[in-house]
Design an enzyme around this catalytic site. Structure first.
Site, mmCIF file in Angstrom:
data_model
loop_
_atom_site.group_PDB
_atom_site.id
_atom_site.type_symbol
_atom_site.label_atom_id
_atom_site.label_comp_id
_atom_site.label_asym_id
_atom_site.label_seq_id
_atom_site.Cartn_x
_atom_site.Cartn_y
_atom_site.Cartn_z
ATOM 1 C CB CYS A 131 -1.188 -0.061 1.009
ATOM 2 S SG CYS A 131 -0.135 -0.565 2.272
ATOM 3 C CG HIS A 187 -0.550 4.560 4.584
ATOM 4 N ND1 HIS A 187 -0.608 3.598 5.530
ATOM 5 C CD2 HIS A 187 -0.486 2.790 4.051
ATOM 6 C CE1 HIS A 187 -1.359 2.416 6.088
ATOM 7 N NE2 HIS A 187 -0.377 1.826 4.877
HETATM 8 C C1 2RA Z 1 0.444 -2.026 6.568
HETATM 9 N N1 2RA Z 1 1.706 -1.440 4.465
HETATM 10 O O1 2RA Z 1 0.628 -0.296 6.689
HETATM 11 C C2 2RA Z 1 0.715 -3.161 5.541
HETATM 12 C C3 2RA Z 1 0.264 -4.018 4.768
HETATM 13 N N2 2RA Z 1 -1.266 -2.907 4.962
HETATM 14 O O2 2RA Z 1 0.484 -2.368 8.349
#
Ligand code: 2RA
Length: 345
Positions: free
Chosen positions: A128, A251
């Protein structure tokens, strides 16, 4: 033409989002088969006005499927990969199990979409935080080849699954009730850290994934290793620090990109503004910049705070943000399926 589509791991956060996105994008589904572990068998889920019963994920559950979207763990993906391919379906897998396999395309459709046609039965969905970062910098790579990146990620708790935000909320309530002054829940506090190694509410944890010999984590090395494969930049150098932050979804990444040529900010902004499924969101003088509260539950990647790096003339620094359950996982997988069947994504 319509397709028989399976979702492996249909009840998890990503699996549920895949179902939602299949509907939103009107993917031409003939049969939808929802597969999960024993404890979810029999539960019913609504899709396009019909109730669908969850079936058991087992070795002969894939017969007759054309596409299987994988939203399960590495172990489950490995357990069923051969059955899926033997059934004649293409496995679009969100786990990291096959991402570095030479004969498995690793695809962000807006960047290397044509790689989907090189598949031999498996296509991997990238990590991601890698997807969001590469969506933000793909325009820069069009202006001048990227030779190196230095990234710091600020990753939402939902990246650790549905239990992540639950732990965050429980701890925030506990802080509000008992520990307003210090913002610290003592180790023997009522809400033990289970999903994360430490208290995440009011804290940041600079450790996602497991530690490797070079001092980086598995999550951090994905930015380099997956970035090289997706961008077709085998010599790309990446330093990355991945940090868990007390956010529910989306994110964020602060990244400095070093290119072969010296670029200017205006050209970079103009190019990023033209990029598919990317939004230039950059008016800091008016407090306009990417933030999780702006990007969550959307598929586009927001890019802002674009400025010259002050260390190297070939560097551009920026801040980007995107919903990692959607573009970072479910939507990207459905877009791969759309690309595979020749539909717009
Ligand atoms: C996280 N990218 O954010 C890793 C797995 N999705 O924990």
């Amino acid at each position: 033409k319509t397709y028989n589509v399976g979702i492996l791991g249909a009840t998890g956060a990503v699996g549920r989002e895949m179902l939602k996105v299949l509907g939103e994008r009107n993917f031409p589904v003939n049969e939808l088969r929802l597969l999960a572990s024993e404890r979810s068998v029999g539960k019913k889920v609504e899709f396009q006005g019909k109730e669908i019963e969850i079936k058991l994920a087992c070795h002969d559950a894939f017969k007759g499927l054309d596409i299987v979207l994988g939203a399960a763990s590495n172990a489950v993906a490995k357990e069923f990969k051969d059955d899926i391919v033997a059934a004649g379906a293409v496995f679009i897998d969100n786990s990291s199990a096959f991402r570095q396999d030479a004969d498995v395309p690793l695809v962000v459709p807006e960047i290397n979409g044509d790689d989907v046609f090189k598949n031999k039965g498996v296509i991997s969905n990238p990590n991601c935080s890698t997807i969001i970062t590469l969506m933000a910098v793909k325009g820069i790579n069009r202006l001048s080849k990227i030779v190196a990146m230095n990234a710091c990620t600020y990753q939402a708790t939902s990246g650790a699954g549905a239990a992540g935000p639950v732990e965050l909320m429980e701890q925030m309530e506990e802080l509000d009730k008992e520990y307003k002054e210090t913002g610290i829940i003592p180790n023997k506090g009522n809400v033990e850290a289970k999903v994360f190694a430490h208290q995440i509410a009011g804290n940041v944890i600079p450790m996602i994934g497991s530690l490797k010999d070079n001092g980086y984590t598995t999550e951090e090395m994905k930015m380099q290793n997956e970035g090289r494969k997706i961008m077709h930049l085998p010599d790309l150098k990446v330093t990355c620090t991945c940090v868990r932050v007390p956010v529910v979804r989306s994110h964020s990444i602060a990244v400095t990109v070093y290119t072969e040529d010296v670029l200017n900010v205006e050209d970079v902004k103009a190019q990023i503004a033209k990029e598919q499924n990317v939004k230039l969101y950059d008016e800091p003088e008016n407090q306009v910049y990417p933030m999780p509260i702006v990007t969550s539950d959307q598929d586009i990647t927001y890019v802002g705070r674009i400025r010259k790096d002050l260390i190297h003339d070939n560097g551009i620094t920026l801040f980007c943000c995107g919903d990692q359950v959607r573009k970072g996982a479910a939507t990207n997988a459905v877009q791969i399926a759309l690309k595979l069947v020749g539909l717009d994504f």
